[in-house]
Design a protein around this motif. Sequence first.
Motif, mmCIF file in Angstrom:
data_model
loop_
_atom_site.group_PDB
_atom_site.id
_atom_site.type_symbol
_atom_site.label_atom_id
_atom_site.label_comp_id
_atom_site.label_asym_id
_atom_site.label_seq_id
_atom_site.Cartn_x
_atom_site.Cartn_y
_atom_site.Cartn_z
ATOM 1 N N LYS A 185 34.313 -5.462 -24.062
ATOM 2 C CA LYS A 185 33.973 -6.284 -22.898
ATOM 3 C C LYS A 185 32.467 -6.412 -22.689
ATOM 4 O O LYS A 185 32.018 -7.199 -21.850
ATOM 5 C CB LYS A 185 34.615 -5.700 -21.640
ATOM 6 C CG LYS A 185 34.108 -4.330 -21.239
ATOM 7 C CD LYS A 185 34.788 -3.842 -19.959
ATOM 8 C CE LYS A 185 34.321 -4.584 -18.745
ATOM 9 N NZ LYS A 185 34.798 -3.993 -17.481
ATOM 10 N N ARG A 189 37.836 -16.633 -2.326
ATOM 11 C CA ARG A 189 37.753 -15.170 -2.475
ATOM 12 C C ARG A 189 36.456 -14.636 -1.870
ATOM 13 O O ARG A 189 35.951 -13.615 -2.285
ATOM 14 C CB ARG A 189 37.846 -14.787 -3.959
ATOM 15 C CG ARG A 189 36.835 -15.473 -4.835
ATOM 16 C CD ARG A 189 37.157 -15.423 -6.320
ATOM 17 N NE ARG A 189 36.590 -16.595 -6.983
ATOM 18 C CZ ARG A 189 37.238 -17.730 -7.183
ATOM 19 N NH1 ARG A 189 38.497 -17.845 -6.800
ATOM 20 N NH2 ARG A 189 36.644 -18.745 -7.759
ATOM 21 N N LEU A 224 28.783 -14.057 -10.938
ATOM 22 C CA LEU A 224 29.599 -13.564 -9.822
ATOM 23 C C LEU A 224 30.797 -12.773 -10.342
ATOM 24 O O LEU A 224 31.136 -11.716 -9.801
ATOM 25 C CB LEU A 224 30.080 -14.734 -8.959
ATOM 26 C CG LEU A 224 29.017 -15.612 -8.297
ATOM 27 C CD1 LEU A 224 29.690 -16.658 -7.409
ATOM 28 C CD2 LEU A 224 28.036 -14.778 -7.471
ATOM 29 N N ARG A 225 31.438 -13.296 -11.372
ATOM 30 C CA ARG A 225 32.602 -12.599 -11.945
ATOM 31 C C ARG A 225 32.216 -11.215 -12.442
ATOM 32 O O ARG A 225 32.911 -10.224 -12.166
ATOM 33 C CB ARG A 225 33.179 -13.440 -13.095
ATOM 34 C CG ARG A 225 34.334 -12.782 -13.835
ATOM 35 C CD ARG A 225 34.742 -13.592 -15.047
ATOM 36 N NE ARG A 225 33.662 -13.760 -16.006
ATOM 37 C CZ ARG A 225 33.288 -12.833 -16.883
ATOM 38 N NH1 ARG A 225 33.900 -11.641 -16.906
ATOM 39 N NH2 ARG A 225 32.303 -13.064 -17.723
ATOM 40 N N ARG A 226 31.126 -11.135 -13.169
ATOM 41 C CA ARG A 226 30.688 -9.847 -13.710
ATOM 42 C C ARG A 226 30.198 -8.912 -12.609
ATOM 43 O O ARG A 226 30.319 -7.679 -12.717
ATOM 44 C CB ARG A 226 29.602 -10.079 -14.748
ATOM 45 C CG ARG A 226 30.132 -10.742 -16.017
ATOM 46 C CD ARG A 226 29.076 -11.472 -16.803
ATOM 47 N NE ARG A 226 28.000 -10.585 -17.271
ATOM 48 C CZ ARG A 226 26.901 -11.026 -17.872
ATOM 49 N NH1 ARG A 226 26.727 -12.326 -18.072
ATOM 50 N NH2 ARG A 226 25.986 -10.170 -18.280
ATOM 51 N N ARG A 260 31.526 -8.393 -9.852
ATOM 52 C CA ARG A 260 32.675 -7.712 -9.236
ATOM 53 C C ARG A 260 33.011 -6.402 -9.933
ATOM 54 O O ARG A 260 33.756 -5.591 -9.391
ATOM 55 C CB ARG A 260 33.895 -8.635 -9.242
ATOM 56 C CG ARG A 260 33.732 -9.843 -8.346
ATOM 57 C CD ARG A 260 35.015 -10.692 -8.264
ATOM 58 N NE ARG A 260 34.816 -11.788 -7.326
ATOM 59 C CZ ARG A 260 34.390 -13.008 -7.675
ATOM 60 N NH1 ARG A 260 34.162 -13.272 -8.949
ATOM 61 N NH2 ARG A 260 34.218 -13.941 -6.770
ATOM 62 N N ASP A 261 32.450 -6.177 -11.121
ATOM 63 C CA ASP A 261 32.763 -4.971 -11.885
ATOM 64 C C ASP A 261 31.662 -3.922 -11.831
ATOM 65 O O ASP A 261 31.731 -2.924 -12.557
ATOM 66 C CB ASP A 261 33.033 -5.336 -13.354
ATOM 67 C CG ASP A 261 34.315 -6.119 -13.532
ATOM 68 O OD1 ASP A 261 35.251 -5.898 -12.745
ATOM 69 O OD2 ASP A 261 34.374 -6.965 -14.447
ATOM 70 N N GLU A 321 28.902 -18.911 -11.830
ATOM 71 C CA GLU A 321 30.178 -18.234 -11.589
ATOM 72 C C GLU A 321 30.356 -17.027 -12.498
ATOM 73 O O GLU A 321 30.965 -16.024 -12.099
ATOM 74 C CB GLU A 321 31.331 -19.223 -11.783
ATOM 75 C CG GLU A 321 31.358 -20.334 -10.747
ATOM 76 C CD GLU A 321 32.457 -21.340 -11.020
ATOM 77 O OE1 GLU A 321 33.270 -21.098 -11.937
ATOM 78 O OE2 GLU A 321 32.496 -22.363 -10.318
ATOM 79 N N ASP A 322 29.863 -17.104 -13.729
ATOM 80 C CA ASP A 322 30.005 -15.984 -14.660
ATOM 81 C C ASP A 322 29.298 -14.741 -14.137
ATOM 82 O O ASP A 322 29.808 -13.621 -14.281
ATOM 83 C CB ASP A 322 29.438 -16.357 -16.032
ATOM 84 C CG ASP A 322 29.531 -15.200 -17.025
ATOM 85 O OD1 ASP A 322 30.660 -14.780 -17.329
ATOM 86 O OD2 ASP A 322 28.473 -14.722 -17.481
ATOM 87 N N ASP A 357 33.584 -19.429 -3.293
ATOM 88 C CA ASP A 357 32.756 -18.251 -3.564
ATOM 89 C C ASP A 357 31.606 -18.078 -2.576
ATOM 90 O O ASP A 357 30.647 -17.353 -2.864
ATOM 91 C CB ASP A 357 32.205 -18.259 -4.996
ATOM 92 C CG ASP A 357 33.260 -17.902 -6.026
ATOM 93 O OD1 ASP A 357 34.071 -17.006 -5.748
ATOM 94 O OD2 ASP A 357 33.284 -18.529 -7.096
#
Length: 301
Positions: free
Chosen positions: A274, A146, A33-35, A37-38, A30-31, A115
């Motif tokens: 970040k 999402r 996938l989260r990153r 998105r940026d 998941e980490d 996801d």
Amino acid sequence: MKFDNPEDIIQLTPLWKGERFPNGRPKVPEDILRRMRDITLEEAWGPLWHHGYHFQFEGDFKITRPEQIMVGRAVTAVMVPKRPDLHDALLNYGFQDEGRKGFFNQWVIDTLVEDDVVVVDMFDKIHMGTYVGGNLSTAISTRTKRGGAVVWGGIRDNQQISEIDNINIYYRGSDPTAIADVTMVGMNTPTRIGKAICMPGDVVLGTPAGVIFIPPHLAELTVVQAEKSQVRDVFGFVRLRDNVYSTAQIDAAWDVALWEDFLNWFQNDKAAAKYQHLTWDAEVEEARSRNMEGPQSDVRL
């Protein structure tokens, strides 16, 4: 043949060494996938291209929410035009041997988890090729939270779908007809989307420019390289504004002195906060090696 067969999925994704779903599909963390998105489409495309993955992008879509980035793990399906004997054999097999209910597209959507992104080759069929409508898109929203869908074919109920704000759908066209005269011949198998190929478990990055399918074993590398490019650009912009370096120095392979300046900034400037999970040992060691070998003229692209 079997639908969604773990043995086949594992056989087809041997480079993935991480966690898998019960059906064998690679489960990118998941980490990541989260990153993901940026990062931008081009930042994702670069590492894949340089590793020989030249057919991962397709941009010829309509998009329900073009302003919204979509990221998720691929669940794939392959549809073909209906041939009665094949159609009946596969439909009956799904009902009787695998206990599935409804039509082929419902089989896929019933397996989705958080996801996930449905990736479907509908062979560019739009009239009677509408893979999802309002009901199934609501089911995708509920199950994936999402995620969304990439459909090389049609959708229906666009007005209803456009009101679902937590998913995105990439599609070729819309039509009021329901799905008909099609047969699913593969579920979580290699899937062609236009000029791209998608595998089960690929990370799907959907942007306003189109969709790129990132092999799971390259997902972390892709994110890390993108983040390193981003933070180096932030540093470069600062130093260029302050007239500390020329554009040639920033764009060329950095020497040890420039790397030392960057690392001091990286460790202390809040603009880099970040990105603090990144490490730079390999890059600094490469710069030291270049210094020992003599001046270089390499340009960072």
